[in-house]
Design an enzyme around this catalytic site. Structure first.
Site, mmCIF file in Angstrom:
data_model
loop_
_atom_site.group_PDB
_atom_site.id
_atom_site.type_symbol
_atom_site.label_atom_id
_atom_site.label_comp_id
_atom_site.label_asym_id
_atom_site.label_seq_id
_atom_site.Cartn_x
_atom_site.Cartn_y
_atom_site.Cartn_z
ATOM 1 N N ARG A 33 0.213 4.101 42.380
ATOM 2 C CA ARG A 33 -1.073 3.738 42.993
ATOM 3 C C ARG A 33 -0.803 2.912 44.243
ATOM 4 O O ARG A 33 0.271 2.317 44.396
ATOM 5 C CB ARG A 33 -1.936 2.973 42.004
ATOM 6 C CG ARG A 33 -1.309 1.673 41.546
ATOM 7 C CD ARG A 33 -2.142 1.012 40.497
ATOM 8 N NE ARG A 33 -1.408 -0.119 39.933
ATOM 9 C CZ ARG A 33 -1.988 -1.162 39.398
ATOM 10 N NH1 ARG A 33 -3.295 -1.223 39.331
ATOM 11 N NH2 ARG A 33 -1.269 -2.146 38.888
ATOM 12 N N ALA A 81 0.714 5.746 32.727
ATOM 13 C CA ALA A 81 -0.069 4.777 33.506
ATOM 14 C C ALA A 81 -1.042 4.037 32.594
ATOM 15 O O ALA A 81 -1.698 4.642 31.753
ATOM 16 C CB ALA A 81 -0.841 5.499 34.614
ATOM 17 N N SER A 125 0.182 3.707 21.482
ATOM 18 C CA SER A 125 0.826 2.410 21.222
ATOM 19 C C SER A 125 0.645 1.942 19.788
ATOM 20 O O SER A 125 -0.412 2.141 19.173
ATOM 21 C CB SER A 125 0.199 1.364 22.155
ATOM 22 O OG SER A 125 0.535 0.068 21.742
ATOM 23 N N GLU A 127 0.018 -0.938 19.063
ATOM 24 C CA GLU A 127 -1.108 -1.879 19.087
ATOM 25 C C GLU A 127 -2.343 -1.280 18.416
ATOM 26 O O GLU A 127 -3.207 -2.003 17.927
ATOM 27 C CB GLU A 127 -1.474 -2.221 20.535
ATOM 28 C CG GLU A 127 -0.689 -3.344 21.149
ATOM 29 C CD GLU A 127 -1.037 -4.700 20.578
ATOM 30 O OE1 GLU A 127 -2.212 -5.058 20.557
ATOM 31 O OE2 GLU A 127 -0.109 -5.400 20.144
ATOM 32 N N TYR A 159 -7.367 -3.536 24.945
ATOM 33 C CA TYR A 159 -6.272 -2.603 25.275
ATOM 34 C C TYR A 159 -6.098 -1.585 24.162
ATOM 35 O O TYR A 159 -6.023 -0.367 24.405
ATOM 36 C CB TYR A 159 -4.969 -3.403 25.483
ATOM 37 C CG TYR A 159 -3.716 -2.543 25.510
ATOM 38 C CD1 TYR A 159 -3.353 -1.825 26.645
ATOM 39 C CD2 TYR A 159 -2.883 -2.459 24.382
ATOM 40 C CE1 TYR A 159 -2.195 -1.043 26.671
ATOM 41 C CE2 TYR A 159 -1.730 -1.678 24.402
ATOM 42 C CZ TYR A 159 -1.397 -0.974 25.541
ATOM 43 O OH TYR A 159 -0.263 -0.193 25.551
ATOM 44 N N THR A 200 9.253 -11.017 25.922
ATOM 45 C CA THR A 200 10.720 -10.917 25.909
ATOM 46 C C THR A 200 11.308 -11.271 27.281
ATOM 47 O O THR A 200 12.230 -12.064 27.387
ATOM 48 C CB THR A 200 11.158 -9.485 25.548
ATOM 49 O OG1 THR A 200 10.527 -8.575 26.454
ATOM 50 C CG2 THR A 200 10.785 -9.145 24.115
#
Ligand code: NAP
Ligand code: G4F
Length: 348
Positions: A33, A81, A125, A127, A159, A200
């Site tokens: 982008r 992305a 993910s 998550e 998210y 991390t």
């Protein structure tokens, strides 16, 4: 020659996937982008490669996606992305939805209408599992908690909600329109190219700065961290992009968990990183900042990678301790070479 398009090419995984596909002889179109400052640091070593073509585009702009895909005519499309920072998604849920959720739908819609449809990979993910987990019983009588392809999703952040929408859209387009579309449910993966706002890299860069300061008789402020007790299944990104590639080489499209099968707390990561510079009492250098706690946390992630092991013949090669060691050593080296642990011209 095989052709691939990578959305999110400037990110950690985009750069490793580009390395992998180019090493296999692919022509790669990487979509970046437009930003006001250079966002191609992780790709510096590829920019002169003739088979690597960097183009501008944004997955929230369906017209740009259409033009890029119809010009490149790829065999494979990888959607990496995203607004990928969980904490940021609480501050910017609308943007996260547009990029991380709707952006995937934009790509699927364009592919659906193409004459020769490319195979599609979606970066799902762990998550998405949120606080959901299952109990696994092992042959030796022991048991442990884990998540796999059949575990219920219970997202705990904007998210994760956006990722889950994209995950379901990918499955729906596979079933409804016969697209070769796969989702990799990847657990946390880190590297020397990891963004510095993930815990991390934040820790390994601090450890490198501390090592330098101590060697030069200087002092630096303590490192501010949030929740040290959440647990994550951490692997190395270089291993994980191989699984993405393998998913698109199968006879049938499917979804796979990609993980190491081990879990470690944030505190364990911190302990291991400080050990790399001979410090065993990390508490002297860390302060807990409650502002870094999330409104809602994912407490425990440990993936069961059996399906990827069996069907993709995929196994992670980097252990937890090697991962931490590699990241700390990289940051120490670039700290002394460039005066910063960013490692500007050598992203590996
Ligand atoms: P990352 O380093 O944050 O990379 C994200 C990429 O998306 C960057 O190239 C970013 O561009 C690009 N991007 C952001 N908004 C965009 C937009 N509107 N249009 C086009 N590109 C845009 O993430 P990563 O660690 O490589 O992860 C890759 C993908 O896997 C992400 O979708 C992430 O959510 C997902 N994932 C990651 C992990 C993990 O542990 N790393 C685990 C599971 C899933 P800029 O460089 O300009 O910011
Ligand atoms: O490094 P993190 O920000 O990664 P998180 O939230 O697990 O998300 C990453 O992995 C996901 C896969 O499970 C990806 F989908 C996502 O895109 C991203 O790559 O935080 C890890 C843990 C959290 O529990 C957080 O609360 O570390 C804890 N933490 C403690 N102090 C911190 C901090 N996280 C960050 N970013 N910064 C801190 O100072």
């Amino acid at each position: 020659m095989k052709r691939a398009v990578i959305f999110g090419v400037t990110g950690q995984d985009g750069s490793y996937l580009s390395d992998l596909l180019l090493s296999l002889g692919y022509k790669v179109t990487g979509v970046a982008r437009r930003t006001s400052c250079d966002n191609t640091l992780r790709l510096a070593h590829l920019l002169h490669c003739k088979r690597f073509n960097l183009v501008q585009g944004d997955i929230t702009d369906v017209g740009s996606v259409y033009r890029i895909l119809n010009k490149a005519k790829p065999h494979e499309v990888y959607n990496l992305a995203a607004q990928s920072h969980v904490w940021t998604s609480f501050d910017q849920p609308g943007l996260t939805w547009d990029v991380t959720g709707k952006g995937c739908l934009n790509i699927l819609e364009v592919i659906r209408d193409m004459n020769k449809r490319p195979r599609f990979y979606q970066a799902s993910s762990s998550e998405m599992f949120g606080d959901s987990m299952e109990l696994m019983y092992f042959e030796d009588g022991s048991h442990g908690k884990y998540q796999d392809e059949n575990t219920a999703f219970n997202p705990q952040s904007p998210y994760a909600i956006a990722k889950l929408a994209a995950h379901h859209a990918t499955g729906l387009y596979r079933r409804s329109y016969d697209l070769f579309a796969c989702s990799g449910i990847l657990f946390n993966h880190e590297s020397e190219r990891r963004g510095d706002r993930f815990v991390t890299r934040k820790v390994t860069r601090y450890v490198a700065d501390l090592d330098y300061a101590l060697a030069n008789g200087e002092q630096i402020p303590k490192l501010r961290l949030g929740n040290l007790y959440s647990e994550r299944d951490w692997g190395h990104a270089e291993d994980y992009v191989k699984a993405m590639f393998l998913m698109l080489q199968q006879d049938k499209p499917d979804d796979y968990v990609v993980a190491t099968g081990e879990t470690h707390s944030v505190e364990e990561f911190v302990i291991q990183a400080f050990k790399c510079i001979g410090i065993y009492d990390y508490e002297d250098y860390i302060t807990i900042d409650e502002k870094l706690y999330r409104p809602s946390e994912v407490p425990y992630l440990r993936g069961s990678p059996f399906k990827a092991n069996d069907f993709l013949d995929w196994k992670p090669e980097t252990s937890f301790t090697d991962l931490v060691r590699r990241m700390v050593h990289h940051d120490i080296q670039s700290r002394s070479k460039y005066g910063t642990s960013e490692g500007i011209s050598n992203p590996s």
